[in-house]
Design a protein around this motif. Structure first.
Motif, mmCIF file in Angstrom:
data_model
loop_
_atom_site.group_PDB
_atom_site.id
_atom_site.type_symbol
_atom_site.label_atom_id
_atom_site.label_comp_id
_atom_site.label_asym_id
_atom_site.label_seq_id
_atom_site.Cartn_x
_atom_site.Cartn_y
_atom_site.Cartn_z
ATOM 1 N N ILE A 87 10.750 -2.364 -0.155
ATOM 2 C CA ILE A 87 9.894 -2.240 -1.325
ATOM 3 C C ILE A 87 9.836 -3.544 -2.116
ATOM 4 C CG2 ILE A 87 11.761 -1.256 -2.725
ATOM 5 C CD1 ILE A 87 8.020 -0.361 -2.970
ATOM 6 N N LEU A 90 7.457 -6.170 -0.294
ATOM 7 C CA LEU A 90 6.024 -5.935 -0.142
ATOM 8 C C LEU A 90 5.158 -6.715 -1.126
ATOM 9 C CD1 LEU A 90 5.752 -2.151 0.750
ATOM 10 C CD2 LEU A 90 5.270 -4.126 2.183
ATOM 11 N N ASP A 91 5.542 -6.785 -2.385
ATOM 12 C CA ASP A 91 4.684 -7.479 -3.351
ATOM 13 C C ASP A 91 4.544 -8.973 -3.064
ATOM 14 O OD1 ASP A 91 3.393 -5.667 -5.092
ATOM 15 O OD2 ASP A 91 5.276 -5.254 -6.108
ATOM 16 N N CYS A 94 2.488 -9.340 0.190
ATOM 17 C CA CYS A 94 1.058 -9.028 0.061
ATOM 18 C C CYS A 94 0.329 -10.073 -0.778
ATOM 19 C CB CYS A 94 0.874 -7.620 -0.510
ATOM 20 S SG CYS A 94 1.271 -6.333 0.691
ATOM 21 N N ALA A 117 -0.876 4.208 -1.261
ATOM 22 C CA ALA A 117 -0.032 3.009 -1.331
ATOM 23 C C ALA A 117 -0.878 1.753 -1.085
ATOM 24 C CB ALA A 117 1.101 3.096 -0.303
ATOM 25 N N ALA A 120 -2.732 0.905 -4.185
ATOM 26 C CA ALA A 120 -1.870 0.272 -5.175
ATOM 27 C C ALA A 120 -1.651 -1.198 -4.851
ATOM 28 C CB ALA A 120 -0.534 1.013 -5.244
ATOM 29 N N LEU A 121 -1.452 -1.509 -3.587
ATOM 30 C CA LEU A 121 -1.250 -2.906 -3.187
ATOM 31 C C LEU A 121 -2.514 -3.733 -3.402
ATOM 32 C CD1 LEU A 121 0.855 -2.413 0.074
ATOM 33 C CD2 LEU A 121 1.657 -3.371 -2.097
ATOM 34 N N ARG A 124 -2.867 -4.557 -7.079
ATOM 35 C CA ARG A 124 -1.916 -5.593 -7.521
ATOM 36 C C ARG A 124 -2.267 -6.965 -6.974
ATOM 37 N NH1 ARG A 124 4.116 -2.935 -6.647
ATOM 38 N NH2 ARG A 124 3.708 -0.912 -7.627
ATOM 39 N N SER A 189 8.930 3.068 1.213
ATOM 40 C CA SER A 189 8.207 2.252 0.228
ATOM 41 C C SER A 189 6.863 2.843 -0.161
ATOM 42 C CB SER A 189 7.992 0.836 0.776
ATOM 43 O OG SER A 189 9.215 0.201 1.043
ATOM 44 N N PHE A 190 6.169 3.476 0.784
ATOM 45 C CA PHE A 190 4.847 4.020 0.469
ATOM 46 C C PHE A 190 4.939 5.133 -0.571
ATOM 47 C CE2 PHE A 190 3.435 2.995 5.111
ATOM 48 C CZ PHE A 190 3.470 1.639 4.819
ATOM 49 N N LEU A 193 5.159 3.369 -3.912
ATOM 50 C CA LEU A 193 3.882 2.757 -4.286
ATOM 51 C C LEU A 193 2.837 3.804 -4.651
ATOM 52 C CD1 LEU A 193 3.707 0.018 -1.522
ATOM 53 C CD2 LEU A 193 3.926 -0.407 -3.972
ATOM 54 N N ARG A 199 11.199 4.973 -8.690
ATOM 55 C CA ARG A 199 12.270 4.058 -8.333
ATOM 56 C C ARG A 199 13.246 3.938 -9.497
ATOM 57 N NH1 ARG A 199 12.257 -2.140 -6.106
ATOM 58 N NH2 ARG A 199 14.261 -1.929 -5.042
#
Length: 249
Positions: A87, A90-91, A94, A117, A120-121, A124, A189-190, A193, A199
């Motif tokens: 998790i 990922l940010d 991506c 998810a 959301a990505l 962001r 992680s999904f 997200l 979390r």
């Protein structure tokens, strides 16, 4: 790149920024690469599952996901700079993929979790190309069709949130057929997200107590948490070179 071998599993001394740089380079390459985020439960599982252990050790990167693995690496004289969980990876990944135009594909979770998810990505990281997303509920017989769908999408990176060891074995078996260059096991992680699971607060994560927060929120996980004290015992025995820790299947 320094590595430690803990109970038969390799873990690499790589921090988050270095991991992002290495993974983005792999995504531009022509060889398939599995990225593992290695936790204590996974190492305990790998002791009795040779196929899974072989997948971990053949990975392009085996990142330290938990504080227990980090401490065990230190017992072997290897200083892992920090935890790098799926998790948390990922940010920054991506963000890099959005800048390079690298397309990703998400597989995992129930119903529309992967799709949410992905949304959301994208929110962001404007410009992020999500080539596709689907749930993780498919049978082994359906795997070739799933891989073919990923290949048709043109994605370069596969994010697999199928749970361990299924996600690592799926990537090992099917990455070439998906046409992706990188496959990353990202666990739950999904769900985070997509907002299905909350979390732990940042202060709890800094204290390395995220496992306790999850146990309080999800008490049904208590059986899984038994792997932690067992791992600690095995790691200490290995450091003391007791023969019982050398029994691998």
């Amino acid at each position: 790149m320094r590595s430690a071998t803990i109970l038969g599993c390799r873990v690499d001394a790589v921090g988050s920024a270095d991991a992002v740089a290495r993974i983005t380079a792999l995504a531009r390459g022509e060889r398939e690469a599995l990225i593992v985020t290695l936790g204590t439960e996974m190492i305990v599982r790998a002791r009795r599952d040779r196929r899974f252990r072989d997948a971990v050790n053949a990975s392009a990167l085996s990142l330290c996901d938990t504080v227990g693995v980090r401490v065990a690496a230190r017992l072997h004289g290897v200083d892992v700079p920090e935890r790098v969980s799926g998790i948390d990876l990922l940010d920054p990944l991506c963000a890099a993929f959005a800048g390079e135009g690298t397309a990703i594909y998400l597989i995992g979770g129930r119903d529309d979790t992967a799709a949410r998810a992905a949304g959301a990505l994208r929110a962001r990281h404007p410009g992020l190309i999500v080539a596709g997303a689907r749930d993780g509920y498919f049978t082994p017989a359906e795997e070739p069709a799933v891989a073919a769908a990923v290949a048709a999408s043109g994605a370069r990176v596969l994010l697999a949130g199928l749970g361990s060891p299924r996600q690592e074995l799926f990537i090992t078996d099917r990455l070439a057929a998906t046409g992706c260059r990188v496959g990353i096991g990202v666990g739950g992680s999904f769900d985070v997200l997509a907002g299905n699971v909350a979390r732990a607060p940042a202060v709890v994560r800094r204290l390395n107590l995220e496992w306790l927060y999850r146990l309080v929120r999800e008490p049904w996980r208590w059986r899984r948490q038994l792997a932690l004290p067992y791992f600690v015992w095995l790691a200490l025995c290995e450091r003391a070179m007791l023969p019982s820790t050398r029994r691998f299947s």
